[in-house]
Design a protein around this motif. Structure first.
Motif, mmCIF file in Angstrom:
data_model
loop_
_atom_site.group_PDB
_atom_site.id
_atom_site.type_symbol
_atom_site.label_atom_id
_atom_site.label_comp_id
_atom_site.label_asym_id
_atom_site.label_seq_id
_atom_site.Cartn_x
_atom_site.Cartn_y
_atom_site.Cartn_z
ATOM 1 N N ALA A 365 -24.835 -17.299 -15.177
ATOM 2 C CA ALA A 365 -24.747 -16.507 -13.951
ATOM 3 C C ALA A 365 -25.784 -16.889 -12.908
ATOM 4 N N ALA A 366 -26.848 -17.573 -13.313
ATOM 5 C CA ALA A 366 -28.008 -17.768 -12.444
ATOM 6 C C ALA A 366 -27.683 -18.518 -11.155
ATOM 7 N N ASP A 367 -26.792 -19.481 -11.208
ATOM 8 C CA ASP A 367 -26.533 -20.329 -10.050
ATOM 9 C C ASP A 367 -25.398 -19.831 -9.170
ATOM 10 N N GLN A 368 -24.829 -18.672 -9.505
ATOM 11 C CA GLN A 368 -23.766 -18.124 -8.664
ATOM 12 C C GLN A 368 -24.325 -17.750 -7.291
ATOM 13 N N PRO A 369 -23.628 -18.037 -6.217
ATOM 14 C CA PRO A 369 -24.078 -17.556 -4.907
ATOM 15 C C PRO A 369 -23.942 -16.042 -4.827
ATOM 16 N N VAL A 370 -24.813 -15.407 -4.079
ATOM 17 C CA VAL A 370 -24.754 -13.953 -3.932
ATOM 18 C C VAL A 370 -23.395 -13.559 -3.364
ATOM 19 N N GLY A 371 -22.713 -12.659 -4.059
ATOM 20 C CA GLY A 371 -21.389 -12.215 -3.632
ATOM 21 C C GLY A 371 -20.264 -13.129 -4.051
ATOM 22 N N GLY A 372 -20.605 -14.270 -4.684
ATOM 23 C CA GLY A 372 -19.573 -15.227 -5.049
ATOM 24 C C GLY A 372 -18.612 -14.738 -6.100
ATOM 25 N N ARG A 500 -51.609 -9.176 -14.299
ATOM 26 C CA ARG A 500 -50.260 -9.555 -13.891
ATOM 27 C C ARG A 500 -49.873 -10.880 -14.532
ATOM 28 N N ARG A 501 -48.666 -10.915 -15.070
ATOM 29 C CA ARG A 501 -48.165 -12.154 -15.663
ATOM 30 C C ARG A 501 -47.676 -13.117 -14.594
ATOM 31 N N GLU A 502 -47.030 -12.558 -13.583
ATOM 32 C CA GLU A 502 -46.444 -13.375 -12.525
ATOM 33 C C GLU A 502 -46.010 -12.462 -11.390
ATOM 34 N N THR A 503 -45.686 -13.060 -10.261
ATOM 35 C CA THR A 503 -45.143 -12.329 -9.119
ATOM 36 C C THR A 503 -43.906 -13.055 -8.615
ATOM 37 N N TRP A 504 -42.828 -12.303 -8.456
ATOM 38 C CA TRP A 504 -41.585 -12.844 -7.922
ATOM 39 C C TRP A 504 -41.497 -12.481 -6.439
ATOM 40 N N HIS A 505 -41.250 -13.493 -5.606
ATOM 41 C CA HIS A 505 -41.133 -13.275 -4.170
ATOM 42 C C HIS A 505 -39.671 -13.394 -3.760
ATOM 43 N N PRO A 506 -39.227 -12.557 -2.835
ATOM 44 C CA PRO A 506 -37.818 -12.620 -2.428
ATOM 45 C C PRO A 506 -37.510 -13.907 -1.681
ATOM 46 N N ASP A 507 -36.317 -14.432 -1.923
ATOM 47 C CA ASP A 507 -35.811 -15.581 -1.176
ATOM 48 C C ASP A 507 -35.105 -15.038 0.069
ATOM 49 N N PRO A 508 -35.535 -15.427 1.261
ATOM 50 C CA PRO A 508 -34.964 -14.820 2.482
ATOM 51 C C PRO A 508 -33.449 -14.944 2.579
ATOM 52 N N ALA A 509 -32.889 -16.096 2.225
ATOM 53 C CA ALA A 509 -31.441 -16.270 2.348
ATOM 54 C C ALA A 509 -30.688 -15.376 1.371
ATOM 55 N N ARG A 510 -31.168 -15.331 0.121
ATOM 56 C CA ARG A 510 -30.499 -14.455 -0.852
ATOM 57 C C ARG A 510 -30.680 -12.990 -0.467
ATOM 58 N N ALA A 511 -31.860 -12.642 0.037
ATOM 59 C CA ALA A 511 -32.107 -11.251 0.426
ATOM 60 C C ALA A 511 -31.172 -10.829 1.558
ATOM 61 N N ASP A 512 -30.947 -11.719 2.522
ATOM 62 C CA ASP A 512 -30.010 -11.409 3.606
ATOM 63 C C ASP A 512 -28.598 -11.191 3.056
ATOM 64 N N ALA A 513 -28.188 -12.048 2.112
ATOM 65 C CA ALA A 513 -26.854 -11.902 1.526
ATOM 66 C C ALA A 513 -26.753 -10.595 0.735
ATOM 67 N N TYR A 514 -27.832 -10.237 0.059
ATOM 68 C CA TYR A 514 -27.812 -8.983 -0.708
ATOM 69 C C TYR A 514 -27.774 -7.761 0.207
ATOM 70 N N ASP A 515 -28.336 -7.854 1.402
ATOM 71 C CA ASP A 515 -28.237 -6.731 2.332
ATOM 72 C C ASP A 515 -26.777 -6.373 2.600
ATOM 73 N N GLU A 516 -25.957 -7.401 2.770
ATOM 74 C CA GLU A 516 -24.530 -7.176 3.024
ATOM 75 C C GLU A 516 -23.862 -6.549 1.807
ATOM 76 N N LEU A 517 -24.185 -7.049 0.615
ATOM 77 C CA LEU A 517 -23.582 -6.507 -0.597
ATOM 78 C C LEU A 517 -24.091 -5.094 -0.868
ATOM 79 N N TYR A 518 -25.376 -4.850 -0.563
ATOM 80 C CA TYR A 518 -25.942 -3.512 -0.771
ATOM 81 C C TYR A 518 -25.270 -2.478 0.131
ATOM 82 N N ALA A 519 -24.902 -2.877 1.345
ATOM 83 C CA ALA A 519 -24.187 -1.949 2.231
ATOM 84 C C ALA A 519 -22.873 -1.510 1.598
#
Length: 550
Positions: A365-372, A500-519
């Protein structure tokens, strides 16, 4: 020579103990003990079948953790038990049981062994929704001032709804129960022989606000005998990390620890995890990702947040307002999909590749585009805790086609839980409670795809705690305070909390795509959860008609 404390975390399916160094919180040893009976959902051991929505536990399973996991953790640490200065414990909540005045669970008495309502009701016992609705309606009609502190709706998971369910469905059990007690407080009593109540559970789950429980008149309006609950829940109220007493001889024999060491007040699992994650400073939200998700915060002021599980003064640490919200199903949803819906061919493929099924699904599932995948799910398989407080809702999956693959459904479920978390964060910020930092802890932090999705959906960095057993570490931190090694939870957390073990930062392009799906998620959320249709409630009623009553 060093000094050590023991923390014990009583989870949904198992208990775990850790031995940590008082100086820096370093884990020296740990052990896990699975409950013999796990979660009792189908029928009582050797007894009758249970209706839908029931989830019980056996109190003997919890005691066995003290007998097994604690000595094993001390052995694994390779330390002299005489160097242990305190023990603390936490449990899921609201996991509540009826007992006699001496603490004997009614479920252990022969005359009540076959009575389902005599058994401890686990946090995810959701069959009291009808009672919760009546509590909410009456409280709103009477203008009860405490209701707003619970987001305007009391959960079916909380203490009062479960007690009213017992009273209405098995009044003999209610009348014979001289105490109605949280599992954490019952276990503390087993350790030190003293009956206490932890302020966190009393406030968040017992509706105690401003020094008072709901008034007898309010309770009587629900049921004439319900005011009798008040003496059953009364007892010495202790703030977080207070000393409840000293380890008694019986518990010393179980655990192998020295009699007389400090026993900390009982605690809620997610709340002690905030100390382990160094997230007790205002503005720092902790997401405990496990079978369910709890979102915990401290603040200096009280704000009424619609849909929040509760805001309690001194509920997480003394002197601050603690906030709790959450999702009733997260890891449970993933486990349901793998156990009950995934084709066997995927299990076989994972075995051939030498990986877990979860790892296989993540890799696919990891390489699926957001909303794909064209899918959208509602994460309500165990109902909705925040922000709707309705446990008669159920899961929804839309967008299926004949081409839909299992890994696409898997990703949609992961995303649904992230969307659910975003609704909670947005509710906090809309109510004037800023979320400046977000940290994740718990077993699901092992899932790297899930962490990536959460960072993208929430559009903020996600810090991950480096602790194998964060709740148990938090309980140990409370034990250190109870033993006098630190003056308060804040200072103990700073010294003993995990890095802290690690920090995950949002990817701007994926975050924009998720905004649409979240709506689209919010549109689906409000349609099924806020009056667009009542179909989920009707389906739930049909399901209950075909199953036994207790």
């Amino acid at each position: 020579m060093g000094r050590y404390v023991v923390g014990v975390d009583f989870g949904t399916l198992s208990g775990r103990a850790v031995v940590v160094d008082v100086a820096d919180g370093a884990e020296r040893g740990s052990a896990v003990h699975a409950y013999r009976h796990g979660v009792i959902t189908e029928r009582l051991p050797g007894g009758p079948a249970l209706p839908p929505g029931w989830a019980l536990q056996d109190p003997a399973d919890h005691v066995e953790v003290l007998r097994s996991a604690v000595p094993a953790a001390v052995r694994a640490a390779g330390i002299d038990p005489a160097r242990v200065v305190g023990i603390g414990l936490d449990a899921t909540s609201c996991t509540v049981l009826p007992t006699r005045a001496d603490g004997t669970p009614l479920a252990e008495l022969p005359e009540f062994r076959a009575r389902p309502h005599a058994w401890p009701k686990l946090w995810k016992h959701h069959s009291a929704q009808r009672q919760a609705e009546r509590i909410n309606s009456l409280a709103a009609a009477r203008g009860e001032p405490w209701l707003a502190r619970y987001g305007g709706r009391v959960s079916a998971e909380w203490q009062l709804a479960k007690a009213l369910e017992v009273l209405e469905e098995d009044p003999e059990v209610f009348r014979h129960a001289e105490r109605w007690v949280e599992t954490a407080d019952w276990l503390v009593r087993r350790l030190c022989g003293r009956e206490t109540r932890n302020a966190s559970a009393a406030g968040f789950k017992g509706l105690r606000q401003d020094g008072r429980s709901p008034a007898p008149g309010f309770l009587a309006a629900l049921h004439p005998e319900l005011p009798d609950l008040l003496p059953k829940v009364d007892g010495p109220l202790l703030p977080p990390a207070a000393r409840a007493g000293a380890l008694n001889a019986e518990a010393a024999g179980w655990t192998g620890l020295p009699a007389g060491i400090a026993v900390a007040a009982g605690a809620i699992d997610a709340h002690v995890t905030a100390a382990a994650a160094r997230s007790v400073t205002p503005g720092r939200m902790l997401a405990v990702l496990g079978t369910s998700t709890c979102l915990i915060m401290n603040a200096d002021t009280c704000h009424e947040v619609p849909g929040v599980c509760g805001v309690v003064e001194g509920g997480v640490t003394a002197g601050r307002w603690g906030y709790e919200a959450g999702q009733s199903g997260v890891g449970d949803i993933f486990a349901w999909y793998v156990d009950r819906a995934l084709p066997a061919s995927y299990t076989e493929k994972a075995a051939r590749r030498g990986m877990s099924v979860h790892e296989l699904l993540d890799s696919l599932a990891a390489d699926q585009p957001v909303g794909g995948h064209g899918l959208l799910a509602l994460d309500w398989h165990s109902g909705n805790r925040s922000v709707l407080m309705d446990h008669e809702l159920s899961g929804v999956l839309v967008g299926l086609t004949l081409a839909t693959r299992p890994e696409e459904i898997w990703r949609a479920l992961l995303e649904a839980t992230a969307f659910g978390a975003r609704t909670v964060v947005e509710a906090f910020e809309a109510a004037g409670v800023p979320v400046d930092e977000l940290t994740a802890a718990g077993g699901l932090t092992a899932n790297r795809l899930l962490l990536r999705i959460y960072a993208d959906v929430l559009r903020r960095p996600l810090h991950v705690v480096d602790a194998a057993h964060p709740a148990a570490l938090g309980a140990a931190i409370h034990a250190a305070v109870a033993a006098g090694a630190y003056p308060d939870v804040e200072s103990a957390s700073a010294a003993m909390g995990a890095a802290r073990r690690e920090t995950w930062h949002p990817d701007p392009a994926r975050a924009d795509a998720y905004d649409e799906l979240y709506a689209e998620y919010r549109a689906l959320h409000d349609h099924f959860g806020r009056g667009g249709t009542d179909v989920l409630h009707r389906l739930n009623a049909l399901r209950h008609r075909t199953r036994p009553t207790p």
